[in-house]
Write an enzyme that holds these catalytic residues in place. Structure first.
Site, PDB file in Angstrom:
ATOM      1  N   THR A 141     -13.197 -14.284   7.714  1.00 50.14           N
ATOM      2  CA  THR A 141     -14.245 -14.530   6.482  1.00 50.14           C
ATOM      3  C   THR A 141     -15.471 -13.588   6.909  1.00 50.14           C
ATOM      4  OG1 THR A 141     -13.337 -16.789   6.105  1.00 50.14           O
ATOM      5  CG2 THR A 141     -15.286 -16.061   5.095  1.00 50.14           C
ATOM      6  N   TRP A 144     -14.220  -9.956   6.418  1.00 52.60           N
ATOM      7  CA  TRP A 144     -14.110  -9.809   5.209  1.00 52.60           C
ATOM      8  C   TRP A 144     -15.521  -9.368   4.343  1.00 52.60           C
ATOM      9  CZ3 TRP A 144     -16.249 -11.847   0.314  1.00 52.60           C
ATOM     10  CH2 TRP A 144     -15.589 -11.293  -0.923  1.00 52.60           C
ATOM     11  N   HIS A 145     -16.680  -9.873   4.794  1.00 54.20           N
ATOM     12  CA  HIS A 145     -17.881  -9.766   4.261  1.00 54.20           C
ATOM     13  C   HIS A 145     -18.303  -8.376   5.068  1.00 54.20           C
ATOM     14  CE1 HIS A 145     -17.790 -13.930   3.181  1.00 54.20           C
ATOM     15  NE2 HIS A 145     -18.932 -13.382   2.190  1.00 54.20           N
ATOM     16  N   GLY A 146     -17.887  -7.807   5.840  1.00 54.27           N
ATOM     17  CA  GLY A 146     -18.389  -6.675   6.296  1.00 54.27           C
ATOM     18  C   GLY A 146     -17.915  -6.431   7.745  1.00 54.27           C
TER      19      GLY A 146
END
Length: 189
Positions: A141, A144-146
């Protein structure tokens, strides 16, 4: 005299609500948040009230921005007769970090649950394996944000908090009044 709204009426209302969240709530918060973060990035020492203000304002900006876009997408779908699921269910009213993640960005959380967490064994394993599954999911996760270390650390921190809640913190929290559980969640976030 009260009738159920037609899909296009509901769609228009959700589109308008999303625009209000984005334009009237999120966007005005952005300059103040950016200014406080810029001062901190330049090495200026912020006082505790400024740090608290920056954290709260950023959380609200992020929520109103993303929730506004989600409402607009759901509204446009309704306008055309396509019903999309809700993506936010008052996440800042949660009384645990686990509850927060069930309410925040539901489409992403559901995808990670269905396609990563459950195939890894989910919570049907021993507690140690369940915690490892949570750490894997939240590391992903974070990615996924960076693709930066701070994003991975963000995910791992949330995964560790969820593990602590599984290891007994949740039972301890349930003994507290709702207000204190809510404060615990907001402070951690």
């Amino acid at each position: 005299w009260l009738r159920r709204p037609l899909p296009w009426e509901l769609g228009l209302a959700l589109l308008a609500l999303g625009l209000v969240k984005k334009v009237l709530l999120a966007d005005p918060l952005a300059p103040g948040v950016d200014a406080l973060f810029a001062r901190a990035a330049e090495g200026e020492r912020l006082h505790a009230p400024e740090v608290l203000l920056a954290g709260l304002a950023y959380g609200l900006q992020l929520y109103f921005d993303f929730s506004g876009y989600s409402d607009m997408a759901i509204g446009i779908g309704e306008f055309f007769g396509i019903t999309l699921p809700e993506n936010f269910e008052y996440p800042y009213l949660a009384c645990s970090v686990g509850e927060y993640w069930r309410r925040w960005h539901i489409s992403l959380s559901s995808w990670f649950r269905d396609y990563v967490y459950i195939p890894l064994g989910g919570s049907r394993c021993h507690l140690r394996r369940t915690c490892l599954n949570l750490l894997i999911v939240f590391a992903l996760t974070g990615l996924w944000h960076g693709a930066a270390w701070q994003d991975v650390v963000f995910g791992l921190l949330h995964g560790m908090i969820l593990c602590m809640e599984r290891l007994g913190l949740r039972r301890a929290l349930e003994q507290l009044p709702r207000l204190f559980r809510h404060l615990y969640t907001v402070v951690l976030l």
